[in-house]
Design a protein around this motif. Sequence first.
Motif, PDB file in Angstrom:
ATOM      1  N   ALA A   1       0.826  -1.218   0.000  1.00  0.00           N
ATOM      2  CA  ALA A   1       0.000   0.000   0.000  1.00  0.00           C
ATOM      3  C   ALA A   1       0.854   1.259   0.000  1.00  0.00           C
ATOM      4  O   ALA A   1       0.469   2.285   0.548  1.00  0.00           O
ATOM      5  CB  ALA A   1      -0.972   0.027   1.180  1.00  0.00           C
TER       6      ALA A   1
ATOM      7  N   SER B   1       3.354   3.566  -2.726  1.00  0.00           N
ATOM      8  CA  SER B   1       4.039   3.750  -4.017  1.00  0.00           C
ATOM      9  C   SER B   1       5.529   3.917  -3.801  1.00  0.00           C
ATOM     10  O   SER B   1       6.336   3.521  -4.633  1.00  0.00           O
ATOM     11  CB  SER B   1       3.562   5.012  -4.741  1.00  0.00           C
TER      12      SER B   1
ATOM     13  N   THR C   1      -5.452   7.750  -6.159  1.00  0.00           N
ATOM     14  CA  THR C   1      -5.749   8.542  -4.965  1.00  0.00           C
ATOM     15  C   THR C   1      -6.667   9.720  -5.314  1.00  0.00           C
ATOM     16  O   THR C   1      -7.639   9.996  -4.608  1.00  0.00           O
ATOM     17  CB  THR C   1      -4.433   9.071  -4.344  1.00  0.00           C
TER      18      THR C   1
ATOM     19  N   ILE D   1       2.730   6.762   1.035  1.00  0.00           N
ATOM     20  CA  ILE D   1       2.743   5.763   2.105  1.00  0.00           C
ATOM     21  C   ILE D   1       1.305   5.302   2.373  1.00  0.00           C
ATOM     22  O   ILE D   1       0.357   5.960   1.913  1.00  0.00           O
ATOM     23  CB  ILE D   1       3.368   6.339   3.399  1.00  0.00           C
TER      24      ILE D   1
ATOM     25  N   ALA E   1      -2.182   7.587   3.142  1.00  0.00           N
ATOM     26  CA  ALA E   1      -1.854   9.014   3.168  1.00  0.00           C
ATOM     27  C   ALA E   1      -2.985   9.837   2.569  1.00  0.00           C
ATOM     28  O   ALA E   1      -3.187  11.000   2.921  1.00  0.00           O
ATOM     29  CB  ALA E   1      -0.574   9.271   2.388  1.00  0.00           C
ATOM     30  N   GLY E   2      -3.738   9.215   1.676  1.00  0.00           N
ATOM     31  CA  GLY E   2      -4.864   9.901   1.047  1.00  0.00           C
ATOM     32  C   GLY E   2      -5.882  10.386   2.060  1.00  0.00           C
ATOM     33  O   GLY E   2      -6.515  11.427   1.888  1.00  0.00           O
TER      34      GLY E   2
ATOM     35  N   ASP F   1      -7.136   1.367  -0.297  1.00  0.00           N
ATOM     36  CA  ASP F   1      -5.800   1.965  -0.395  1.00  0.00           C
ATOM     37  C   ASP F   1      -4.889   1.102  -1.261  1.00  0.00           C
ATOM     38  O   ASP F   1      -4.158   1.589  -2.121  1.00  0.00           O
ATOM     39  CB  ASP F   1      -5.220   2.115   1.018  1.00  0.00           C
TER      40      ASP F   1
ATOM     41  N   ARG G   1      -5.964   1.513  -4.902  1.00  0.00           N
ATOM     42  CA  ARG G   1      -5.608   2.797  -5.525  1.00  0.00           C
ATOM     43  C   ARG G   1      -4.095   2.945  -5.663  1.00  0.00           C
ATOM     44  O   ARG G   1      -3.609   3.535  -6.633  1.00  0.00           O
ATOM     45  CB  ARG G   1      -6.243   3.978  -4.794  1.00  0.00           C
ATOM     46  N   THR G   2      -3.340   2.402  -4.707  1.00  0.00           N
ATOM     47  CA  THR G   2      -1.878   2.469  -4.817  1.00  0.00           C
ATOM     48  C   THR G   2      -1.408   1.740  -6.078  1.00  0.00           C
ATOM     49  O   THR G   2      -0.506   2.201  -6.780  1.00  0.00           O
ATOM     50  CB  THR G   2      -1.209   1.842  -3.567  1.00  0.00           C
TER      51      THR G   2
ATOM     52  N   ASN H   1      -1.991   3.912  -8.893  1.00  0.00           N
ATOM     53  CA  ASN H   1      -0.980   4.983  -8.878  1.00  0.00           C
ATOM     54  C   ASN H   1       0.315   4.516  -9.560  1.00  0.00           C
ATOM     55  O   ASN H   1       0.892   5.220 -10.388  1.00  0.00           O
ATOM     56  CB  ASN H   1      -0.633   5.396  -7.436  1.00  0.00           C
TER      57      ASN H   1
HETATM   58  N1  ASP Z   1      -1.032   4.671  -0.364  1.00  0.00           N
HETATM   59  C1  ASP Z   1      -1.057   5.521  -1.506  1.00  0.00           C
HETATM   60  C2  ASP Z   1       0.264   5.449  -2.254  1.00  0.00           C
HETATM   61  O1  ASP Z   1       1.279   5.180  -1.666  1.00  0.00           O
HETATM   62  C3  ASP Z   1      -1.417   6.938  -1.171  1.00  0.00           C
HETATM   63  C4  ASP Z   1      -2.836   6.981  -0.687  1.00  0.00           C
HETATM   64  O2  ASP Z   1      -3.734   7.118  -1.518  1.00  0.00           O
HETATM   65  O3  ASP Z   1      -3.088   6.845   0.493  1.00  0.00           O
HETATM   66  O4  ASP Z   1       0.294   5.645  -3.439  1.00  0.00           O
END
Ligand code: ASP
Length: 418
Positions: A267, A269, A306, A347, A350-351, A380, A383-384, A387
């Motif tokens: 989770a 990036s 995110t 991290i 974080a979103g 999370d 979406r990570t 990303n």
């Molecule tokens: N965990 C996501 C990342 O590291 C950020 C987030 O959306 O919380 O890309």
Amino acid sequence: MKSKTHYVVLLLIMVGMLAGGVCGWAFGPKMMGVKFLGDIFLNALKMMIVPLVVASMITGVASLGDIRRLGRTGLVTIAYYGITTGVAVGIGIVLANVIQPGAGFTPVVTELPEMVGKETYTVVDVIVNMIPSNFFEAAVETNVLPLIIVSLVFGGILTTLGKKGEPVIKFFAGLNAAILKLVYLVMMFAPVGVFALVATKLGAAGGGEAFWQELWKLGKYAFTVLSGLTLHAFIVLPLLLMLLGRRNPLKYIFNMLAAFATSFSTASSAATLPVTMRAVEKRNKVSEEAASFVLPLGATINMDGTALYEAIAAIFIAQMYGIDLSPAHQLVIFFTATLAAVGAAAIPEAGLVTMVMVLTSVGLPVEGIGSILAIDWFLDRCRTTVNVWGDSVGAAAVDRLVIRAKTESETRLSEAPG
Ligand code: ASP
């Protein structure tokens, strides 16, 4: 990685992920016993982030050579990030309005985690934080964005020093290559690490039954987020990869699988960055110039998944509280969700922190976050992964639009008669 070994490890990573899901589902909190194995994997990945970001950014900028090329690469990269993030937010806003996930949902009152709401993010904060007051403090805190800015400037300066700069550039190029080799070693442990991370997370969430209940309660919201992510990951990004990068999406995705398994299990990036870089450069054969510039920057500021989720969550919260959002409000959400994604650290969860910025910009109650907490750990991870996928497509696009285009025109010039 030798091809055969690569496929065996990839297969084992997939088996590990699946087995982790099954064990976490069946054995619940008992799986916490294997947590240390996941921690070892995570530590090994995290350990590489700072040296990799610094070395790859400096090498990337230095290998671009002249400053005009850096300008063009930078512009194309930022344009790609801006447009794709905007499209992702757009998808989120449309889906949230069509599906109406928050209509008829009663707000859940829970205490918000400490990290949420403590720091109020404004756009100015995001910009000020880009300049570190202490380089080493930023490194110790793995605060990646300031490290990127400093490395970018430093790399640019090195190229202007002529002979004096050369050994320093060579040093960072060697460091970069060594870390990418290190990723190879760490990935041998990935099947076990991925297994442990998935099993303990699902286990900590109470196992299969608890997960199912949470998902069921927040079904419409989770469905909206997952549909948006699916649309973006399987339609928008592959189309861009074909049009801008001239790559076969199926082949490209296949070569990224180890990175996707890592992003889903960590989770983060940032923690996935070493694996992403290796997959993009070594497996998908994107040039080092493009990958080492686009990927660290992308892991930090380009978060399509995110951004999409921030928009849906904000509209979900408004609908849940029966607050009508005018088109002007939705436009504000469009911009703040984009910025919230830029400002979010790479991290876990974080979103959630930068979500405060989106909610307060249109006067929505921050407590609304309480209602989406239960399932956030799972969304999370999804979406990570989107990303990371967005960054990888960006690397292929910039590679073809700037780096290869330039090299081809140089070759043509040098081959031209006379
Ligand atoms: N965990 C996501 C990342 O590291 C950020 C987030 O959306 O919380 O890309």
